[in-house]
Design an enzyme around this catalytic site. Structure first.
Site, PDB file in Angstrom:
ATOM      1  N   HIS A 166     -24.693 -22.599  -5.593  1.00  0.00           N
ATOM      2  CA  HIS A 166     -24.195 -22.101  -6.954  1.00  0.00           C
ATOM      3  C   HIS A 166     -23.451 -22.716  -7.983  1.00  0.00           C
ATOM      4  CE1 HIS A 166     -21.120 -20.340  -4.360  1.00  0.00           C
ATOM      5  NE2 HIS A 166     -20.594 -20.230  -5.201  1.00  0.00           N
ATOM      6  N   LYS A 195     -20.281 -27.821 -10.629  1.00  0.00           N
ATOM      7  CA  LYS A 195     -18.800 -28.147 -10.794  1.00  0.00           C
ATOM      8  C   LYS A 195     -18.495 -29.624 -10.585  1.00  0.00           C
ATOM      9  CE  LYS A 195     -16.626 -23.807  -9.635  1.00  0.00           C
ATOM     10  NZ  LYS A 195     -15.749 -22.939  -8.375  1.00  0.00           N
TER      11      LYS A 195
HETATM   12  P1  C2E Z   1     -14.885 -16.909 -13.006  1.00  0.00           P
HETATM   13  O1  C2E Z   1     -13.744 -16.184 -13.508  1.00  0.00           O
HETATM   14  O2  C2E Z   1     -16.158 -17.161 -13.933  1.00  0.00           O
HETATM   15  O3  C2E Z   1     -14.450 -18.486 -12.607  1.00  0.00           O
HETATM   16  C1  C2E Z   1     -15.493 -19.498 -12.280  1.00  0.00           C
HETATM   17  C2  C2E Z   1     -14.556 -20.358 -11.305  1.00  0.00           C
HETATM   18  O4  C2E Z   1     -13.693 -21.140 -12.383  1.00  0.00           O
HETATM   19  C3  C2E Z   1     -13.595 -20.202 -10.566  1.00  0.00           C
HETATM   20  O5  C2E Z   1     -14.303 -20.244  -9.151  1.00  0.00           O
HETATM   21  C4  C2E Z   1     -12.614 -21.220 -10.354  1.00  0.00           C
HETATM   22  O6  C2E Z   1     -13.189 -22.481  -9.788  1.00  0.00           O
HETATM   23  C5  C2E Z   1     -12.536 -21.630 -11.932  1.00  0.00           C
HETATM   24  N1  C2E Z   1     -11.335 -20.719 -12.373  1.00  0.00           N
HETATM   25  C6  C2E Z   1     -11.232 -19.621 -13.248  1.00  0.00           C
HETATM   26  N2  C2E Z   1     -10.252 -19.101 -13.648  1.00  0.00           N
HETATM   27  C7  C2E Z   1      -9.292 -20.247 -13.378  1.00  0.00           C
HETATM   28  C8  C2E Z   1      -8.019 -20.537 -13.713  1.00  0.00           C
HETATM   29  O7  C2E Z   1      -7.278 -19.752 -14.178  1.00  0.00           O
HETATM   30  N3  C2E Z   1      -7.649 -21.761 -13.045  1.00  0.00           N
HETATM   31  C9  C2E Z   1      -8.284 -22.513 -12.378  1.00  0.00           C
HETATM   32  N4  C2E Z   1      -7.539 -23.561 -12.163  1.00  0.00           N
HETATM   33  N5  C2E Z   1      -9.470 -22.431 -12.157  1.00  0.00           N
HETATM   34  C10 C2E Z   1      -9.983 -21.077 -12.426  1.00  0.00           C
HETATM   35  P2  C2E Z   1     -13.839 -19.049  -8.041  1.00  0.00           P
HETATM   36  O8  C2E Z   1     -12.472 -19.247  -7.628  1.00  0.00           O
HETATM   37  O9  C2E Z   1     -14.698 -19.361  -6.866  1.00  0.00           O
HETATM   38  O10 C2E Z   1     -13.966 -17.787  -8.592  1.00  0.00           O
HETATM   39  C11 C2E Z   1     -15.284 -17.169  -8.750  1.00  0.00           C
HETATM   40  C12 C2E Z   1     -15.276 -15.778  -9.335  1.00  0.00           C
HETATM   41  O11 C2E Z   1     -14.462 -14.787  -8.741  1.00  0.00           O
HETATM   42  C13 C2E Z   1     -14.712 -15.731 -10.777  1.00  0.00           C
HETATM   43  O12 C2E Z   1     -15.644 -16.241 -11.683  1.00  0.00           O
HETATM   44  C14 C2E Z   1     -14.175 -14.476 -10.997  1.00  0.00           C
HETATM   45  O13 C2E Z   1     -15.485 -13.759 -11.310  1.00  0.00           O
HETATM   46  C15 C2E Z   1     -13.753 -13.940  -9.446  1.00  0.00           C
HETATM   47  N6  C2E Z   1     -12.340 -14.261  -9.329  1.00  0.00           N
HETATM   48  C16 C2E Z   1     -11.749 -15.161  -8.796  1.00  0.00           C
HETATM   49  N7  C2E Z   1     -10.429 -15.241  -8.765  1.00  0.00           N
HETATM   50  C17 C2E Z   1     -10.338 -13.882  -9.406  1.00  0.00           C
HETATM   51  C18 C2E Z   1      -9.012 -13.191  -9.840  1.00  0.00           C
HETATM   52  O14 C2E Z   1      -7.894 -13.753  -9.589  1.00  0.00           O
HETATM   53  N8  C2E Z   1      -9.178 -12.124 -10.638  1.00  0.00           N
HETATM   54  C19 C2E Z   1     -10.255 -11.703 -10.944  1.00  0.00           C
HETATM   55  N9  C2E Z   1     -10.541 -10.435 -11.520  1.00  0.00           N
HETATM   56  N10 C2E Z   1     -11.548 -12.239 -10.411  1.00  0.00           N
HETATM   57  C20 C2E Z   1     -11.329 -13.428  -9.929  1.00  0.00           C
HETATM   58  C1  SIN Z   2     -17.553 -19.676  -8.977  1.00  0.00           C
HETATM   59  O1  SIN Z   2     -17.429 -20.687  -9.934  1.00  0.00           O
HETATM   60  O2  SIN Z   2     -18.186 -19.062  -9.098  1.00  0.00           O
HETATM   61  C2  SIN Z   2     -16.965 -19.934  -7.590  1.00  0.00           C
HETATM   62  C3  SIN Z   2     -16.434 -21.056  -7.146  1.00  0.00           C
HETATM   63  C4  SIN Z   2     -16.615 -21.396  -5.672  1.00  0.00           C
HETATM   64  O3  SIN Z   2     -17.456 -20.720  -5.171  1.00  0.00           O
HETATM   65  O4  SIN Z   2     -15.653 -22.194  -5.313  1.00  0.00           O
HETATM   66 FE    FE Z   3     -18.651 -20.113  -5.274  1.00  0.00          FE
HETATM   67 FE    FE Z   4     -19.362 -20.774 -10.121  1.00  0.00          FE
END
Ligand code: C2E
Ligand code: SIN
Ligand code: FE
Ligand code: FE
Ligand code: SIN
Length: 374
Positions: free
Chosen positions: A232, A236
């Site tokens: 998915h 990246k």
């Molecule tokens: P998303 O918000 O669309 O973020 C997609 C990906 O962008 C994240 O994958 C991460 O790799 C990166 N990303 C998002 N925000 C940041 C940031 O502020 N700083 C950095 N360095 N990277 C960022 P990831 O971590 O696997 O998260 C997947 C999804 O999980 C996110 O999609 C979001 O929907 C949820 N998520 C993750 N962390 C949080 C959180 O702390 N709060 C909330 N409400 N949702 C979260």
């Molecule tokens: C995401 O971008 O949806 C998730 C990031 C990850 O799966 O590591």
């Molecule tokens: Fe993921």
């Molecule tokens: Fe993603």
């Protein structure tokens, strides 16, 4: 199979009709195990033997494995001993009506299974290039009779076809497992750059197939999503380090750059005609869409979002929250549960959010089984 109606001694038309019926069923089956059962059942009906076994050769371990054996657990026999091995190694059918006086016979199998072999008919199963891929074996003709040339000829009809099917199924399985390996490696390589462990992709695969099963998708679909969901985030790989690895919160520009990973992943995968890569493309594109239409890249709503993407969204967010990321700490479990309750019908398809909320222990178990600790 004990109860299967025997065709032995019936007219050729009935035999033919039976073969035709089986062939139709067989043509619709792609699962090797099921195929072997169908064949063994067919053989039973053609020749009244007490036990029918389909041995499939495992070339890595050099043993014949009984994929189907009436009334006994799966067994193995070294491909160097026994009547069936003889048929396998020499590529010719063998009939033995007095096994205990035949040097080729391996009495060990009888000792293991507690069975008394009176006579054996063994036919090598050869693929289209003439290589043996296994053996069909019938033991103890019923009625105390001996196996005859006639029995052999009857079964040869079946085994020619059986061998082709085994060969095709083995090839199919090999292609599928190769695909699986390539996908995992690719996905893990992608995740390594963002410092995730390879276990993240395994967990997403497991949550996805669990959810797929809970919502009643077929085994085939469960498998498709299990194998394709690890890709998915493959998009990246095209996101610059400065954004991907930023230790803190994104600004709005960084956020925009990161959001392109969905379309980038889709573009990498969309040209494939393979079912699994196709599903992976769909998931890469849609895994950040939200049920209420506030997601990206297309702001699709509800069932406009492919089910595979909706499932992956639940799995992906759960795993992101339960784990440390470069930009955030792992959340306590209760807080995650709170988010899923809150976001049901907003971020998440409510049916799928409910699968998580109703099966929290299974999600925890998967998380623990593939933990990030070494
Ligand atoms: P998303 O918000 O669309 O973020 C997609 C990906 O962008 C994240 O994958 C991460 O790799 C990166 N990303 C998002 N925000 C940041 C940031 O502020 N700083 C950095 N360095 N990277 C960022 P990831 O971590 O696997 O998260 C997947 C999804 O999980 C996110 O999609 C979001 O929907 C949820 N998520 C993750 N962390 C949080 C959180 O702390 N709060 C909330 N409400 N949702 C979260
Ligand atoms: C995401 O971008 O949806 C998730 C990031 C990850 O799966 O590591
Ligand atoms: Fe993921
Ligand atoms: Fe993603
Ligand atoms: C053999 O092939 O020699 C052993 C057959 C059996 O008893 O299963």
């Amino acid at each position: 199979m004990e109860s299967s109606e025997k065709l032995y001694g019936r007219g050729p038309q009935e035999v033919l009709a039976h073969i035709m019926n089986s062939v139709i069923e067989i043509a619709e089956t792609s699962d090797l195990k099921k195929l072997l059962y169908l064949f063994s059942d067919m053989a039973h009906k053609l020749v009244p033997a007490d036990r029918c076994t389909v041995w499939v050769y495992d070339s890595q371990r050099q043993v014949l494995c009984s994929e189907v054996a009436d009334g006994v657990e799966k067994i193995e026999t070294p491909s160097s001993r026994g009547i069936s091995s003889h048929a396998f190694n020499f590529g010719t059918p063998v009939i033995v009506n007095d096994p205990y006086n035949d040097k080729r016979f391996n009495p060990l199998t009888d000792q293991q299974t507690g069975y008394k072999t009176r006579n054996i008919l063994a036919i090598p199963l050869k693929n289209a290039s003439g290589e043996a891929v296994g053996v069909f074996q019938a033991l103890n003709k019923q009625g105390g009779e001996n196996f005859t040339e006639n029995d052999l000829n009857m079964l040869l009809l079946v085994t020619v076809y059986l061998a082709r099917e085994i060969d095709a199924a083995l090839l199919r399985e090999e292609i599928e497992s190769t695909q699986r390996e390539i996908i995992y490696t690719l996905a893990e390589t992608g995740e390594m750059r963002s410092k995730e462990t390879g276990n993240h992709v395994k967990r997403v695969a497991e949550y996805c197939s669990f959810i797929a099963k809970e919502v009643g998708l077929s085994e085939k679909q469960q498998n498709i999503i299990k194998v394709s969901s690890p890709l998915h985030d493959i998009g990246k790989v095209a996101i610059p380090d400065a954004v991907l690895l930023k230790p803190g919160k994104f600004d709005s520009h960084e956020r925009k750059v990161m959001e392109t990973h969905a379309v980038l992943g889709y573009d990498m995968l969309k040209h494939s005609r393979r079912v699994i890569l196709n599903a992976a493309a769909t998931i890469a594109l849609g895994h950040h869409e939200k049920w209420d239409g506030t997601g990206y890249p297309k702001a699709l709503k509800g069932e406009q979002i492919h089910l595979y993407s909706r499932i992956t969204a639940v799995a992906d967010v759960f795993d992101a929250l339960v784990s440390d990321r470069c930009y955030k700490k792992a959340w306590p479990f209760e807080k995650i549960v709170g988010l899923f309750k809150e976001e049901s019908g907003k971020h998440f398809d409510p049916t799928l959010a409910a699968v998580f909320l109703d099966n929290k222990d299974q999600f925890k178990a998967i998380r623990e089984k593939y933990s990030d600790e070494l």
